[in-house]
Write a protein that holds these residues in place. Structure first.
Motif, PDB file in Angstrom:
ATOM      1  N   GLY A 173       0.806  -1.217   0.000  1.00  0.00           N
ATOM      2  CA  GLY A 173       0.000   0.000   0.000  1.00  0.00           C
ATOM      3  C   GLY A 173       0.836   1.262   0.000  1.00  0.00           C
ATOM      4  O   GLY A 173       0.565   2.182   0.746  1.00  0.00           O
ATOM      5  N   ARG A 174       1.876   1.309  -0.807  1.00  0.00           N
ATOM      6  CA  ARG A 174       2.852   2.394  -0.764  1.00  0.00           C
ATOM      7  C   ARG A 174       2.368   3.694  -1.394  1.00  0.00           C
ATOM      8  O   ARG A 174       2.971   4.730  -1.175  1.00  0.00           O
ATOM      9  CB  ARG A 174       4.140   1.948  -1.451  1.00  0.00           C
ATOM     10  N   PHE A 175       1.319   3.671  -2.175  1.00  0.00           N
ATOM     11  CA  PHE A 175       0.887   4.913  -2.816  1.00  0.00           C
ATOM     12  C   PHE A 175       0.526   5.973  -1.780  1.00  0.00           C
ATOM     13  O   PHE A 175       0.846   7.146  -1.955  1.00  0.00           O
ATOM     14  CB  PHE A 175      -0.281   4.675  -3.759  1.00  0.00           C
ATOM     15  N   ASP A 176      -0.136   5.578  -0.685  1.00  0.00           N
ATOM     16  CA  ASP A 176      -0.457   6.549   0.362  1.00  0.00           C
ATOM     17  C   ASP A 176       0.823   7.110   0.984  1.00  0.00           C
ATOM     18  O   ASP A 176       0.888   8.285   1.337  1.00  0.00           O
ATOM     19  CB  ASP A 176      -1.343   5.929   1.440  1.00  0.00           C
ATOM     20  N   LEU A 222       3.739   7.490  -0.618  1.00  0.00           N
ATOM     21  CA  LEU A 222       4.320   8.416  -1.600  1.00  0.00           C
ATOM     22  C   LEU A 222       3.564   9.746  -1.619  1.00  0.00           C
ATOM     23  O   LEU A 222       4.177  10.809  -1.745  1.00  0.00           O
ATOM     24  CB  LEU A 222       4.327   7.782  -2.988  1.00  0.00           C
ATOM     25  N   ARG A 223       2.250   9.680  -1.489  1.00  0.00           N
ATOM     26  CA  ARG A 223       1.458  10.909  -1.428  1.00  0.00           C
ATOM     27  C   ARG A 223       1.829  11.708  -0.177  1.00  0.00           C
ATOM     28  O   ARG A 223       1.992  12.933  -0.232  1.00  0.00           O
ATOM     29  CB  ARG A 223      -0.028  10.574  -1.422  1.00  0.00           C
ATOM     30  N   LEU A 224       1.951  11.017   0.964  1.00  0.00           N
ATOM     31  CA  LEU A 224       2.332  11.675   2.218  1.00  0.00           C
ATOM     32  C   LEU A 224       3.724  12.291   2.101  1.00  0.00           C
ATOM     33  O   LEU A 224       3.940  13.438   2.494  1.00  0.00           O
ATOM     34  CB  LEU A 224       2.296  10.670   3.373  1.00  0.00           C
ATOM     35  N   LEU A 225       4.659  11.550   1.549  1.00  0.00           N
ATOM     36  CA  LEU A 225       6.016  12.049   1.380  1.00  0.00           C
ATOM     37  C   LEU A 225       6.026  13.342   0.568  1.00  0.00           C
ATOM     38  O   LEU A 225       6.677  14.321   0.923  1.00  0.00           O
ATOM     39  CB  LEU A 225       6.886  10.987   0.712  1.00  0.00           C
ATOM     40  N   GLY A 226       5.294  13.353  -0.523  1.00  0.00           N
ATOM     41  CA  GLY A 226       5.201  14.567  -1.337  1.00  0.00           C
ATOM     42  C   GLY A 226       4.648  15.740  -0.554  1.00  0.00           C
ATOM     43  O   GLY A 226       5.171  16.861  -0.633  1.00  0.00           O
ATOM     44  N   ARG A 227       3.589  15.485   0.246  1.00  0.00           N
ATOM     45  CA  ARG A 227       2.999  16.564   1.048  1.00  0.00           C
ATOM     46  C   ARG A 227       4.000  17.090   2.072  1.00  0.00           C
ATOM     47  O   ARG A 227       4.091  18.301   2.282  1.00  0.00           O
ATOM     48  CB  ARG A 227       1.720  16.087   1.740  1.00  0.00           C
ATOM     49  N   VAL A 228       4.746  16.195   2.712  1.00  0.00           N
ATOM     50  CA  VAL A 228       5.742  16.627   3.711  1.00  0.00           C
ATOM     51  C   VAL A 228       6.831  17.450   3.039  1.00  0.00           C
ATOM     52  O   VAL A 228       7.205  18.523   3.518  1.00  0.00           O
ATOM     53  CB  VAL A 228       6.329  15.412   4.465  1.00  0.00           C
TER      54      VAL A 228
END
Length: 177
Positions: A131-134, A136-142
């Motif tokens: 479930g890594r897409f969430d 990657l999305r979080l990483l981008g936001r941070v």
């Protein structure tokens, strides 16, 4: 394409899978960004019956992809499509060039960044998927300043992404890991 049970005949034997074929058209794939890379999300574990996660990252010249970390359950694979990627594997640093393929087993500390003076275009896969897409999305936001970095630390078990200290990697990056 939807996820469903499939019966397939291969070499005269029936195989049962818990997901349908997954096709992600490049023009329709979701992307997420941070200041120095673009990630194209291809197939997450929910699409593949938990078997794998795949995404493509393009790194700008000098981009630092990931600090030293390990996965307890997943093997991570790297296929360099174009450019060059500097990779920490355990305590060794190597450069992967276009066409190179690397698999890192679970429990092995690793990190990656675009090689000095190069960009990198890399296909990443994780088996089993996690479930890594969430993540990657979080990483981008941070990285864009839209979320608290503590959220990444709090998600390490959920995403099987555990950061570790690596003096070798810190030195490689000039103390900026």
């Amino acid at each position: 394409m939807t996820t469903e049970k499939n019966d397939q005949k291969q070499n005269g034997t029936a195989h049962v899978t818990d997901f349908a074929p997954v096709l992600t058209r490049g023009a329709e794939a979701e992307t997420t960004r941070d200041p120095s890379s673009v990630m194209t999300l291809l197939a997450d574990s929910g699409d593949t019956g938990g078997r794998l996660t795949a995404y493509r990252s393009t790194f700008a010249e000098g981009a630092v992809g990931a600090p030293a970390h390990l996965h307890t359950a997943a093997a991570e694979s790297f296929f360099v499509i174009d450019g060059a990627l500097r990779v920490l594997v355990g305590e060794e640093i190597t450069v992967l060039n276009a066409g190179d393929f690397l698999v890192i087993p679970p429990g092995t500390p690793h990190a990656f960044a675009a090689a000095p003076g190069a960009t990198a275009d890399v296909l990443f896969t994780f088996t089993p998927g996690a479930g890594r897409f969430d993540y990657l999305r979080l990483l981008g936001r941070v990285l864009r300043g839209e979320a608290d970095p503590q959220e990444i630390k709090n998600s390490s078990d959920r995403f099987d992404n555990h950061y570790v200290d690596s003096p070798v990697w810190n030195e490689e990056l000039g103390g900026h890991a």
